[in-house]
Design an enzyme around this catalytic site. Structure first.
Site, PDB file in Angstrom:
ATOM      1  N   HIS A 123     -15.235  -0.589   2.681  1.00 35.42           N
ATOM      2  CA  HIS A 123     -15.123   0.707   3.341  1.00 35.42           C
ATOM      3  C   HIS A 123     -16.312   1.611   3.066  1.00 35.42           C
ATOM      4  O   HIS A 123     -16.357   2.738   3.520  1.00 35.42           O
ATOM      5  CB  HIS A 123     -13.847   1.422   2.892  1.00 35.42           C
ATOM      6  CG  HIS A 123     -12.605   0.788   3.430  1.00 35.42           C
ATOM      7  ND1 HIS A 123     -11.874  -0.146   2.707  1.00 35.42           N
ATOM      8  CD2 HIS A 123     -11.968   0.916   4.610  1.00 35.42           C
ATOM      9  CE1 HIS A 123     -10.831  -0.532   3.413  1.00 35.42           C
ATOM     10  NE2 HIS A 123     -10.862   0.088   4.589  1.00 35.42           N
ATOM     11  N   SER A 175       0.799  -1.225   0.000  1.00 33.96           N
ATOM     12  CA  SER A 175       0.000   0.000   0.000  1.00 33.96           C
ATOM     13  C   SER A 175       0.830   1.273   0.000  1.00 33.96           C
ATOM     14  O   SER A 175       0.297   2.351  -0.260  1.00 33.96           O
ATOM     15  CB  SER A 175      -0.924  -0.003   1.224  1.00 33.96           C
ATOM     16  OG  SER A 175      -1.742  -1.130   1.170  1.00 33.96           O
ATOM     17  N   CYS A 218      -7.763   1.829   1.499  1.00 35.89           N
ATOM     18  CA  CYS A 218      -8.774   1.048   0.797  1.00 35.89           C
ATOM     19  C   CYS A 218      -8.220   0.555  -0.528  1.00 35.89           C
ATOM     20  O   CYS A 218      -7.738   1.330  -1.341  1.00 35.89           O
ATOM     21  CB  CYS A 218     -10.021   1.903   0.549  1.00 35.89           C
ATOM     22  SG  CYS A 218     -11.232   1.040  -0.476  1.00 35.89           S
TER      23      CYS A 218
END
Lengths: 647, 379
Positions: free
Chosen positions: A370, A327, A383
């Site tokens: 989410h 991420s 997310c």
């Protein structure tokens, strides 16, 4: 006896004739000798003069002092310290066996050293010194010196040996030296004669190896006159060599020491880069090893322990370890999309927990989804679905191009061993290297830093610094060479819209400073030093559908080598970025749990230039942090190997 | 001509004889010896010990002996020839049984004050005997085979005894000097032509026979010959002497490196630097000029001797002077050829220059004979 005069005359004439003839022959022969002399001494003189000089003169090389290596504050990282050895001249010793027996009563001589020395003595002429014991400590040397009169032929000698006072802290950065091997020689075209000096040491790994040319210096030479048996009669002249260049690195030895201790026995790495000028303040890979072992000649058992360790202590994970960035890569995708104008900051994406791409479900890390997510929330909560969607709109080639602008997928030019270039895949790359077409699913994988995407901790730190500054910050390891300052890595503006960068930084700030941010647990309380970060957790395995159906196994239940990598990148202070940090903990689990606390501690240590006050930490962490600080303080080994640490 | 014919009135007597000595010859001998002292001083690294001091002492002893011998009429020495020859043969036998071994060869007898090499003495007594023989032998018998065979035996007996020591250099000198005296005495050309022809034939046979079933020498002997012909094939082994000697010599150049500046000899690259190879030191330090100068002085000595031999009408005197000068010539010619790589290394010293007592004393004694012949020549 009387003879008649006629006969007398005749015999005398014969004798005179023959005497003159003989005399003539003798003169002719002498003429021949003179011609020969002329041929040798006049016609061939040059050639024989050359041969005579070759006979007479030997050139002995004088090894230069190797350049020393210091940290940014002048603390020695690699220096030359006197090393003592004991030599014996068999000719002066007389009864060699007795002298050696006397000597071994004073000091310990390793049996294999003794064996080697005795073998060497048999081979070499008796007037040449043979080393009996090397790397002797000062006590032993003084014992020998005091007893010198009882030990004929024994001489304590002093030379220079490479020593790394900071031991394991800089093993990966500075590397180590070792004696020239046959393999080394075979690798070098036209090796300098100095390399053939027995036991001459060259850089083997790391900075020592990469900067070998500057560090080595120029060999001096002395010309000595030798006699027919090789004994040195006198020194004719001497040309002193030039010592190698002294190098100052950008790293901070104390900070590096802290980082190394903080990483501890994890298989982890951390890079601290100065956002303003690209200086690498610390570049640590754990676990580490003591480079001094290699200088002295490492034992087989020690070496096996290093090579067989699953945590790979010999690898410099900061530059040669490449990991899926996970991420932490999301800023790249977001920036590419913002620059392309594909999304606005307010636009939201619905995250139901997965996105179906080309008939395959791509899951968000949060199974339940989410809900509606905008850019800021997508970073803060990391997310995945938001980025699948974004990446499909932007396309892999634009994402990779942006990644490269931010310093991923390019090989940064650092004088360290095996600096990896990582990988930012493009469609063309896959066709060329895999012989397959780029699939839409590959883009989805790449968008969350998985799949083909690979980056080293160094590249992640550079990326973060570039995001923080908007300039093409380049890492710099060498501060100065022989006091000549080297160009810094401040870089030029990236040419990215500053508003877009501000949006991203804001998102990263939310990660670390807002509730439900993935890095909130590892925030900095101190107003002026608050940091902005991004966590990453990268899978090293594919989660199969069956596994998913059965419920994803918790990381801690997996064997170590199949657990996720934990990553965290951050910069601070938020308002005026000074440092960017990247931390990777191999198979450490979640980035926010395993990597973020390390990144935060390291960042604070760098910002305060020492142990930070507890007030910088969130209240509930302070007691834990205090005991951690005390423990690290205790554990950090005493660094001072000798008194001359600070130059 | 017999000594009975000498005119007592024209022959100098008493100490007046000193005035009639061949003084130029003495000056030349002293200068050669001085060059020797200088070189011995240099190879000793600028020191009078260990070589220069004893060498000077022996030289002066030799000079005294030379004058003493010169004072005695030459006819006395002619009458002593047979005794001298037999004595030296006896000494050679004595060496065989009681001699000391030096340098791998049995060569000398310790007389207490000096070590005597009978082989050196033999070189002179052989010449004396041959000269006396041909003085006695009527002219017409000179070339008759039986009268040719006698001197050949006189030559070969000591030659073989010396060869057995082993001392190849002295053997060659004895053969050559003896043959020279026979040639001077007027032995027919054909004998010499035959010997030379046989020699050439033998050498050809030796080389042609190599590798065949009838080869004349052992393999290692062939290898030695190879080394001589091309020293570079074995530069550190047998060829070492010749190679290093040529290097030292050649590096001297035109005018040399200067006194005491020779590197090759002083650093022990040269073998036998104070004896057989001393010429290389001279050539290295004084160059071509120095080497040729020494050769010129040597040749002047030979020329003065030939002149003295031609000047006397006494057959014994002429033959003795010529024989001695020929021996002297052979000494330096063989030595120089050897160090310049023209001849194999056979162990012949450079006369009056190389360190060594026997050669110095024997040569000065021999020049005493030359002086005696010169002083007592019929006028």
């Amino acid at each position: 006896m009387r003879r008649n005069p006629k006969e007398l005359d005749s015999t005398h004439r014969t004798l005179s004739r023959r005497a003159l003839l003989l005399g003539g022959l003798q003169l002719a022969f002498a003429g021949g000798l003179a011609m020969r002399m002329r041929y040798l001494q006049v016609d061939q003189a040059d050639q024989f003069l050359l041969l005579a000089e070759e006979n007479r003169i030997n050139i002995r090389l004088l090894p230069p002092a190797r350049g020393q290596i210091f940290d940014r504050n002048g603390i020695a990282l690699a220096q030359n310290s006197p090393s003592y050895r004991i030599t014996i001249v068999p000719e002066d010793a007389g009864d060699v066996d007795k002298v050696i027996a006397d000597l071994s009563r004073l000091i310990d001589i390793a049996p294999e050293d003794l064996e080697r020395a005795i073998a060497e003595m048999r081979r070499s002429p008796p007037f040449l010194p043979v080393t009996l014991a090397d790397q002797i400590d000062w006590q032993d040397i003084s014992k020998v010196a005091v007893n010198a009169p009882a030990l004929p032929g024994i001489t304590p000698e002093v030379g220079l040996a490479r020593i790394y006072p900071r031991q394991s802290d800089f093993a990966h950065v500075v590397g180590y030296v070792g004696p020239v091997s046959d393999y080394d020689l075979s690798q070098i075209e036209d090796p300098e004669p100095i390399l053939r000096i027995p036991r001459f040491q060259i850089g083997k790994v790391g900075f020592e190896a990469k900067q070998e040319a500057e560090l080595r210096g120029k060999a001096g030479a002395k010309r000595v006159e030798v006699n027919a048996t090789g004994r040195v009669m006198r020194e004719l002249d001497r040309r002193d060599g030039a010592a190698g260049a002294d190098m100052q690195l950008t790293v901070d030895a104390d900070l590096q020491g802290y980082v190394q201790a903080r990483l501890g026995s994890e298989s982890a790495s951390a890079v601290i880069i100065d956002c303003e000028n690209g200086d690498l303040r610390a570049i640590s890979s754990a676990p580490s090893f003591d480079p001094n072992l290699f200088v002295r000649g490492i034992s087989v058992a020690d070496y096996r322990e290093l090579t067989e360790n699953t945590y790979r202590p010999l690898a410099n994970k900061t530059v040669q370890g490449t990991y899926p960035p996970g991420s932490t890569f999301k800023m790249v995708v977001a920036l590419a999309a913002l620059e392309e104008g594909i999304i606005g900051t307010e636009e939201t994406v619905w995250c139901p927990g997965y996105l179906e791409v080309a008939g395959r479900k791509f899951h968000c890390w949060k199974r339940g989804g989410h809900g509606n997510v905008d850019l800021n929330a997508s970073l803060k909560q990391s997310c995945d679905v938001y980025y699948y969607d974004l990446a499909l709109k932007v396309g892999i080639d634009k994402i990779s191009a942006m990644a490269q602008r931010l310093g991923l997928g390019v090989r940064h030019n650092l004088p360290m061993s095996a600096v990896a270039s990582g990988l930012t895949p493009t469609k063309e790359w896959k066709t060329r290297n895999r012989g397959e077409d780029w699939l839409i699913g590959d883009t989805a994988n790449a968008s969350i830093g998985q799949g083909f995407m690979l980056a080293s901790p160094l590249q992640l730190a550079v990326m973060t610094a570039r995001l923080a500054t908007g300039r093409s910050v380049a890492p710099r390891l060498v501060k100065s060479i022989d006091s000549i300052e080297q160009p810094d890595g401040a870089g030029v503006p990236l040419g990215v819209n500053e508003n877009n960068l501000r949006t991203l930084r804001r998102g990263m700030f939310s990660v670390s400073n807002e509730r439900r941010g993935t890095g909130y647990g590892s925030r900095i309380i101190e107003e002026t030093m608050r940091m902005a970060g991004k966590s990453g957790t990268s899978q090293v395995r594919n989660i199969t559908a069956a596994e998913r159906a059965a419920g994803v196994i918790r990381n801690s239940d997996l064997p170590w080598e199949r657990r996720d990598h934990a990553l965290f990148v951050c910069f601070a202070p938020f308002e005026k970025p000074k440092y960017a940090v990247a931390v990777v903990v191999e198979h450490g689990g979640g980035g926010s749990k395993a990597a973020a606390p390390i990144a935060r501690d390291v960042m604070l240590q760098a910002l305060y230039g020492g142990t930070p006050p507890l007030e910088a930490y969130p209240k509930k962490d302070r007691s834990r942090i205090r005991s951690q600080q005390e423990r690290l303080e205790r554990e950090r080994p005493v660094r001072q190997l000798d008194g001359s640490d600070r130059a | 001509m017999s000594y009975l014919e000498y005119n007592a009135k024209t022959t100098p007597s008493g100490l007046r004889k000193i005035l009639f000595l061949n003084w130029p010859l003495i000056v030349l001998l002293v200068s050669v010896a001085s060059i020797g002292f200088l070189m011995l001083y240099s190879v000793a690294g600028g020191s009078f010990s260990p070589w220069v001091e004893p060498q000077i002492k022996r030289f002066f002893m030799g000079l005294v002996a030379m004058v003493a011998i010169a004072m005695v009429p030459i006819w006395f020495w002619r009458n002593m020839a047979v005794v001298a020859y037999l004595s030296s043969i006896a000494l050679l036998l004595a060496v065989e049984f009681f001699g000391s071994v030096g340098m791998g060869a049995q060569r000398w007898i310790d007389l207490g004050f000096m070590r005597l090499q009978p082989s050196e003495l033999t070189k002179i007594t052989l010449v004396m005997l041959l000269a006396a023989y041909y003085d006695w032998l009527p002219r017409e018998r000179t070339s008759r085979p039986i009268w040719v065979l006698a001197p050949i035996i006189m030559i070969l007996v000591p030659t073989f005894m010396v060869l057995k020591q082993p001392d190849l250099g002295t053997s060659i000198l004895l053969l050559a000097a003896g043959g020279g005296v026979m040639f001077l005495a007027g032995v027919h050309w054909a004998y010499f032509a035959a010997v030379i022809g046989a020699g050439v034939g033998l050498v050809t046979a030796v080389f042609q026979g190599r590798g065949t079933s009838w080869q004349l020498l052992k393999d290692y002997q062939y290898r030695r010959i190879d080394t001589f012909l091309d020293p570079s094939t074995d530069p550190l082994g047998a060829g070492y002497h010749i190679t290093q000697s040529k290097i030292a010599l050649g590096s001297g150049g035109w005018s040399g490196r200067g006194f005491m500046q020779g590197t090759q000899s002083r650093l022990n690259f040269l073998p036998e630097k104070h004896t057989d190879f001393i010429f290389t030191t001279l050539a290295e330090e004084f160059g071509f000029i120095g080497g040729v100068s020494l050769l010129a002085i040597y040749m002047l000595i030979v020329v003065f001797c030939i002149a003295a031999a031609l000047a006397t009408r006494d057959r014994f005197s002429s033959l003795v002077i010529m024989g001695i000068s020929l021996t002297f010539f052979l000494f330096f010619a063989v030595n120089m050829s050897m160090v310049m790589g023209l001849a194999p290394v056979v162990g012949v010293p450079l006369p009056m220059v190389s360190y060594g007592g026997s050669v110095m004393l024997v040569l000065l004694g021999a020049f005493g004979l030359v002086q005696s012949a010169h002083v007592h020549r019929p006028r």
